[in-house]
Scaffold this motif. Structure first.
Motif, PDB file in Angstrom:
ATOM      1  N   ASN A  27      -2.654   8.659   4.170  1.00 35.77           N
ATOM      2  CA  ASN A  27      -3.131   8.102   2.908  1.00 35.77           C
ATOM      3  C   ASN A  27      -2.864   6.604   2.825  1.00 35.77           C
ATOM      4  O   ASN A  27      -3.718   5.825   2.372  1.00 35.77           O
ATOM      5  CB  ASN A  27      -2.457   8.829   1.746  1.00 35.77           C
ATOM      6  CG  ASN A  27      -3.180   8.629   0.437  1.00 35.77           C
ATOM      7  OD1 ASN A  27      -4.389   8.448   0.394  1.00 35.77           O
ATOM      8  ND2 ASN A  27      -2.444   8.659  -0.642  1.00 35.77           N
ATOM      9  N   VAL A  28      -1.687   6.177   3.268  1.00 36.59           N
ATOM     10  CA  VAL A  28      -1.374   4.744   3.252  1.00 36.59           C
ATOM     11  C   VAL A  28      -2.283   3.990   4.216  1.00 36.59           C
ATOM     12  O   VAL A  28      -2.757   2.890   3.910  1.00 36.59           O
ATOM     13  CB  VAL A  28       0.108   4.511   3.608  1.00 36.59           C
ATOM     14  CG1 VAL A  28       0.398   3.018   3.741  1.00 36.59           C
ATOM     15  CG2 VAL A  28       1.013   5.111   2.537  1.00 36.59           C
ATOM     16  N   VAL A  29      -2.548   4.581   5.374  1.00 36.81           N
ATOM     17  CA  VAL A  29      -3.440   3.935   6.338  1.00 36.81           C
ATOM     18  C   VAL A  29      -4.834   3.737   5.739  1.00 36.81           C
ATOM     19  O   VAL A  29      -5.498   2.726   5.991  1.00 36.81           O
ATOM     20  CB  VAL A  29      -3.530   4.765   7.632  1.00 36.81           C
ATOM     21  CG1 VAL A  29      -4.549   4.148   8.590  1.00 36.81           C
ATOM     22  CG2 VAL A  29      -2.181   4.844   8.306  1.00 36.81           C
ATOM     23  N   LEU A  30      -5.270   4.681   4.918  1.00 36.49           N
ATOM     24  CA  LEU A  30      -6.583   4.550   4.287  1.00 36.49           C
ATOM     25  C   LEU A  30      -6.658   3.302   3.410  1.00 36.49           C
ATOM     26  O   LEU A  30      -7.702   2.652   3.331  1.00 36.49           O
ATOM     27  CB  LEU A  30      -6.897   5.803   3.458  1.00 36.49           C
ATOM     28  CG  LEU A  30      -7.244   7.053   4.257  1.00 36.49           C
ATOM     29  CD1 LEU A  30      -7.317   8.271   3.351  1.00 36.49           C
ATOM     30  CD2 LEU A  30      -8.569   6.873   4.993  1.00 36.49           C
ATOM     31  N   TYR A  31      -5.558   2.967   2.744  1.00 35.83           N
ATOM     32  CA  TYR A  31      -5.524   1.738   1.941  1.00 35.83           C
ATOM     33  C   TYR A  31      -5.793   0.523   2.820  1.00 35.83           C
ATOM     34  O   TYR A  31      -6.516  -0.397   2.435  1.00 35.83           O
ATOM     35  CB  TYR A  31      -4.150   1.583   1.283  1.00 35.83           C
ATOM     36  CG  TYR A  31      -3.905   2.453   0.078  1.00 35.83           C
ATOM     37  CD1 TYR A  31      -3.806   3.836   0.202  1.00 35.83           C
ATOM     38  CD2 TYR A  31      -3.736   1.911  -1.178  1.00 35.83           C
ATOM     39  CE1 TYR A  31      -3.568   4.637  -0.895  1.00 35.83           C
ATOM     40  CE2 TYR A  31      -3.487   2.705  -2.287  1.00 35.83           C
ATOM     41  CZ  TYR A  31      -3.406   4.068  -2.130  1.00 35.83           C
ATOM     42  OH  TYR A  31      -3.163   4.854  -3.229  1.00 35.83           O
ATOM     43  N   TYR A  79       0.828  -1.197   0.000  1.00 34.64           N
ATOM     44  CA  TYR A  79       0.000   0.000   0.000  1.00 34.64           C
ATOM     45  C   TYR A  79       0.873   1.261   0.000  1.00 34.64           C
ATOM     46  O   TYR A  79       0.532   2.263  -0.638  1.00 34.64           O
ATOM     47  CB  TYR A  79      -0.922   0.002   1.214  1.00 34.64           C
ATOM     48  CG  TYR A  79      -1.945  -1.105   1.208  1.00 34.64           C
ATOM     49  CD1 TYR A  79      -2.433  -1.615   0.006  1.00 34.64           C
ATOM     50  CD2 TYR A  79      -2.437  -1.639   2.387  1.00 34.64           C
ATOM     51  CE1 TYR A  79      -3.379  -2.629  -0.006  1.00 34.64           C
ATOM     52  CE2 TYR A  79      -3.390  -2.652   2.385  1.00 34.64           C
ATOM     53  CZ  TYR A  79      -3.845  -3.150   1.187  1.00 34.64           C
ATOM     54  OH  TYR A  79      -4.788  -4.158   1.173  1.00 34.64           O
ATOM     55  N   ALA A  80       1.983   1.206   0.740  1.00 34.01           N
ATOM     56  CA  ALA A  80       2.902   2.351   0.745  1.00 34.01           C
ATOM     57  C   ALA A  80       3.470   2.593  -0.645  1.00 34.01           C
ATOM     58  O   ALA A  80       3.613   3.739  -1.082  1.00 34.01           O
ATOM     59  CB  ALA A  80       4.029   2.104   1.745  1.00 34.01           C
ATOM     60  N   LEU A  81       3.795   1.523  -1.342  1.00 31.19           N
ATOM     61  CA  LEU A  81       4.316   1.655  -2.710  1.00 31.19           C
ATOM     62  C   LEU A  81       3.281   2.312  -3.614  1.00 31.19           C
ATOM     63  O   LEU A  81       3.595   3.232  -4.385  1.00 31.19           O
ATOM     64  CB  LEU A  81       4.682   0.277  -3.261  1.00 31.19           C
ATOM     65  CG  LEU A  81       5.078   0.223  -4.741  1.00 31.19           C
ATOM     66  CD1 LEU A  81       6.375   0.991  -4.971  1.00 31.19           C
ATOM     67  CD2 LEU A  81       5.222  -1.222  -5.214  1.00 31.19           C
ATOM     68  N   THR A  82       2.024   1.873  -3.515  1.00 32.65           N
ATOM     69  CA  THR A  82       0.960   2.442  -4.348  1.00 32.65           C
ATOM     70  C   THR A  82       0.776   3.923  -4.065  1.00 32.65           C
ATOM     71  O   THR A  82       0.656   4.735  -4.987  1.00 32.65           O
ATOM     72  CB  THR A  82      -0.355   1.697  -4.106  1.00 32.65           C
ATOM     73  OG1 THR A  82      -0.155   0.292  -4.304  1.00 32.65           O
ATOM     74  CG2 THR A  82      -1.432   2.172  -5.057  1.00 32.65           C
ATOM     75  N   ALA A  83       0.749   4.289  -2.786  1.00 29.29           N
ATOM     76  CA  ALA A  83       0.578   5.690  -2.421  1.00 29.29           C
ATOM     77  C   ALA A  83       1.779   6.524  -2.857  1.00 29.29           C
ATOM     78  O   ALA A  83       1.623   7.653  -3.346  1.00 29.29           O
ATOM     79  CB  ALA A  83       0.366   5.815  -0.917  1.00 29.29           C
TER      80      ALA A  83
END
Length: 410
Positions: free
Chosen positions: A322-326, A144-148
């Protein structure tokens, strides 16, 4: 097991690498397409008014069609919907290039801009839910961090890239590039049979569909309201920072200050997996709290260097949030509604950003202090929603739809 995400967020395993490349392609397409349309319309019509109408049609279509479009993906499955949407978008982009060659009127470009936006395949939302099928559960925070992070980088570089393509090639090349990246992302994203670690979830059931859809889940409502607040605040940042730089006679400095916001977002996304030991709900509230504190310091309209430093912290806080939202989307809604849930959240942030930009412009015309004050007020509203609804962010989503009014299947 060969799949996973390395410490530096680089994917391991064939399926994970393909999905990472698909995410890159999707973000690049999203990042360049809006400005590419504006530049194409200006070049073809010579009218800034026509370009503005096309941009408005693009944004309005995204807001109106985003959720229904994602519901189609969840209901009928990505294999049947994403390729069709992608093909329609590519055709609309090619038609826009053809319209430019034929010197079509402004109305044609406005309609095509709406079609391009309405047919955009929700690849980012689908990819967010797809990571769980190609990496081990313990590596999901890094995925998720990579995507964000890729989204932050695309936001930083997308507009300059579109402008460079239009300048050194031609505006149509920007539209062609967007079409190519959409097609590439879909080719990489649609999984081949047997490529997953576990079977793809079945499309959402067609019976007993809630009137509210995924928004019937309390946790999604909590983060959606928070998304409106955060989006409103971040949307105001662009306007008030530009107004501040202009008022001080250093218009060029606006780019540097806003660049710090993007850099902070990348850093926050990269470092967010280090915080994965804390509960997602707690990290979400903490991220919004840090966002509030850092935006409160902006109200005094400090010198440009201090604004840049504060925006670095603002970006960092939003990157972590934002990553937490994923991750929260995995908790607050069932997998069968994940694409629609992402659409609700994205739409909330986009609507908030648009409203924030408009309000900030009106306030900043009277007082820069009022313009900057809007930012923490909006973030505080999002934080309040997170605090009030914190319990909804801890319990796993139920397997079935919540009990709310339903409509019969057709």
């Amino acid at each position: 097991m060969n799949s996973g995400i390395s410490v530096m967020l680089l994917p391991k395993g064939g399926a994970a690498r393909r999905l990472a490349l698909a995410v890159v392609s999707a973000w690049v397409s999203v990042a360049i397409i809006a400005l590419a349309i504006v530049l194409q319309v200006i070049d073809a019509t010579g009218s800034y008014s026509a370009a503005g109408l096309a941009a408005a049609a693009y944004g309005l279509a995204a807001a109106l069609v985003g959720v229904p479009r994602s519901r189609l993906v969840d209901r009928y499955g990505p294999r049947r919907t994403l390729p069709v949407l992608g093909a329609l978008q590519v055709v609309a982009l090619l038609l826009m290039i053809g319209a430019a060659r034929m010197h079509a009127g402004a109305a044609v470009f406005v309609v095509l801009a709406a079609v391009v936006s309405g047919c955009t395949p929700p690849m980012i939302g689908f990819a967010r839910g797809r990571w769980a099928a190609v990496v081990p559960e313990e590596d999901l925070p890094r995925a998720y961090a990579l995507t964000a992070m890729l989204g932050d980088l695309a936001q930083i570089g997308g507009a300059p890239a579109a402008a460079l393509i239009a300048t050194f090639l031609n505006p149509s090349a920007g539209l062609a590039a967007a079409a190519a990246f959409t097609a590439l992302g879909l080719l990489l994203m649609i999984p081949q049979a047997g490529a997953d670690r576990r079977p793809e979830p079945a499309p959402a059931a067609r019976e007993s569909r809630s009137v509210l859809g995924a928004l019937a889940f309390p946790g999604l409502r909590t983060i959606t309201v928070g998304g409106v607040g955060a989006g409103l605040g971040l949307g105001a940042v662009d306007v008030v920072v530009a107004a501040l730089a202009t008022a001080r006679g250093d218009r060029w400095a606006a780019g540097l200050m806003l660049g710090a916001l993007g850099v902070g977002g990348v850093v926050g996304s990269v470092l967010s997996p280090k915080l994965a030991s804390y509960a997602p709900g707690s990290r979400y509230v903490a991220g919004l709290a840090l966002l509030l504190v850092s935006t409160l310091a902006l109200v005094s309209t400090p010198p440009g260097a201090v604004v840049g430093a504060l925006l670095l912290v603002v970006g960092f806080a939003w990157g972590v949030t934002n990553v937490v939202l994923y991750e929260l989307l995995d908790i607050v809604v069932p997998t069968s509604r994940s694409t629609e849930a992402w659409a609700w959240l994205s739409t909330a942030e986009s609507v908030g950003a648009a409203a924030g930009a408009a309000l900030a412009g009106a306030l900043a015309s009277h007082s820069l202090t009022l313009g900057f004050a809007l930012i923490p007020v909006a973030v505080a509203a999002g934080l309040l929603a997170g605090l009030v609804g914190r319990r909804t962010l801890t319990a796993p989503a139920p397997a079935a739809e919540p009990t709310v009014p339903t409509v019969p299947a057709r």
